[in-house]
Design an enzyme around this catalytic site. Sequence first.
Site, PDB file in Angstrom:
ATOM      1  N   HIS A  14      34.722 -10.437 -60.029  1.00  0.00           N
ATOM      2  CA  HIS A  14      35.192 -11.555 -60.825  1.00  0.00           C
ATOM      3  C   HIS A  14      36.380 -12.195 -60.124  1.00  0.00           C
ATOM      4  O   HIS A  14      36.896 -11.689 -59.121  1.00  0.00           O
ATOM      5  CB  HIS A  14      35.564 -11.109 -62.239  1.00  0.00           C
ATOM      6  CG  HIS A  14      34.397 -11.003 -63.172  1.00  0.00           C
ATOM      7  ND1 HIS A  14      33.624 -12.097 -63.512  1.00  0.00           N
ATOM      8  CD2 HIS A  14      33.855  -9.943 -63.816  1.00  0.00           C
ATOM      9  CE1 HIS A  14      32.660 -11.715 -64.342  1.00  0.00           C
ATOM     10  NE2 HIS A  14      32.772 -10.407 -64.543  1.00  0.00           N
TER      11      HIS A  14
ATOM     12  N   ASP B  16      37.661 -18.803 -59.580  1.00  0.00           N
ATOM     13  CA  ASP B  16      36.488 -19.425 -60.189  1.00  0.00           C
ATOM     14  C   ASP B  16      36.496 -20.949 -60.041  1.00  0.00           C
ATOM     15  O   ASP B  16      35.500 -21.547 -59.623  1.00  0.00           O
ATOM     16  CB  ASP B  16      36.421 -19.086 -61.676  1.00  0.00           C
ATOM     17  CG  ASP B  16      35.834 -17.711 -61.940  1.00  0.00           C
ATOM     18  OD1 ASP B  16      35.399 -17.056 -60.982  1.00  0.00           O
ATOM     19  OD2 ASP B  16      35.817 -17.285 -63.103  1.00  0.00           O
TER      20      ASP B  16
END
Length: 365
Positions: free
Chosen positions: A129, A159
Site C-alpha cells: 500500500h 497513491d
Amino acid sequence: MASGPLTGIKIVEFQGIGPGPFCGMLLSDLGADVVRIDRAGKGGRAATPANVESRGRRSIALDLKNPDDVETALKLIEKADGLIEGFRPGVMERLGLGPDVALKRNRKLAYGRMTGWGQTGPLSQAAGHDLNYIALTGALGAMGRKGERPAPPLNLIGDYGGGALYLAFGLLAAVINAKGGGEGQVIDVAMTDGAASLTSMFYGMRAMGVWNDERENNLLDGGAHFYDTYETKDGGYVAIGSIEPQFYALLLEKAGLTDPDFQHQMDRAKWPDLKAKIIDVFKTKTRDEWCEIMEGTDVCFAPVLSMQEAPDHPHNKARQTFVNYEGVTQPAPAPRFSRTPGEIQRPPASPGAHTDEVLSDWQIS
C-alpha cells in the site's frame, strides 16, 4: 454534453481501487469519456453520491472469464485512446487483455498500467500500500518529528501524487504522441517511481550538502523556526512559511519578535532555541486572532483548517474550490481552463448501469 479540454478523448478504465479510479476521475473532470469496466456478477455496491472518486464515468459490466465479454472489452479498447488498469503484473495477460493483444487491436492505444512496485523488479508481485511504497523511496523517512516514528501522511504521496497524477501525465503524453503520428505504447506507472520523482529536489539538496537524513533538522521538515506549524491559545494551529528574508522580516514584525537572536534566520545552530521562543509567542493568541494579524499578508501564513472548515474559508468559497454536487461537498475539478473549463460530468455510476448505453454510443454490437 461533455465539457473540458479532453472532450473527444475515450478512455477505458478497468475497475480498481485508489489511484486508478482517481486518475479516471481527473480525466473525466476534464471532459474525457471514461468508461469503467466493472466485473459482472461480483455483487458490486450500488454507487452513492459520496463515492467521489467514481464521479463522472459510465459503467459497463462484463464477465472477463467469458470469451464473449473479453471480446466486447477488446472492441471497446479498439475505439479508445487510452486504457487504465491496476492489477498485479500478469493479470491482464491471463485475461487475454494484455498490452500485446490490445496494441494489435489498436496500434495507437496508450496502455496505462498502475502498480505500487512496477511491472518488473523483485517486489513486483508483492502486495503493498501507499505507506510501503513511500517508505522504500526515502520520502517517508524524511517526514516527521525528531526522535519519533515517521507519521503516515495520508495516502497522498504514493497513491495520488506518485501514482494517479503520474498515470494521468504519462497517459496523456502517450496519447499526444500517438495523435502526432507515433505508435501506441505501454506506460508502466509504479508508485515507487512516482514518489521517488517527487523527492527530486530533496535528493539534489542532499547532494549539495544542505539536507541531511535527520528528521526535523532541515529547512522544510519543521527544523526551521520559520517553516512549521504552531499551536495557538485556543488549541488551534497555524502554518508559517516565511522563508524569504522579506517575508521573514514581516513575520518578526507581525508577531512582535524583537529578540535580536531572531535576526540570525539561517543560523541552524540557533533554530532550536528560536523554535522554543516562537512556540510560546503563538500560544498568546487564538487562531482567529493570528488570522486577523497575518492572513492575507506576505508573512506566508494560513490557519490549519479541518476538512469541515476548509470549504467555508472565504478564499476557497470565492474560487469555488469545493462544490456541492448531489448533496456531497467535494473538491471541484482542477486545474482550471479559460476556454474549455472542466466540470463533474455525472454522478458516480453503479456497476453496469450504462452497459447498453455505452455499447450503443461506442457503436459496438
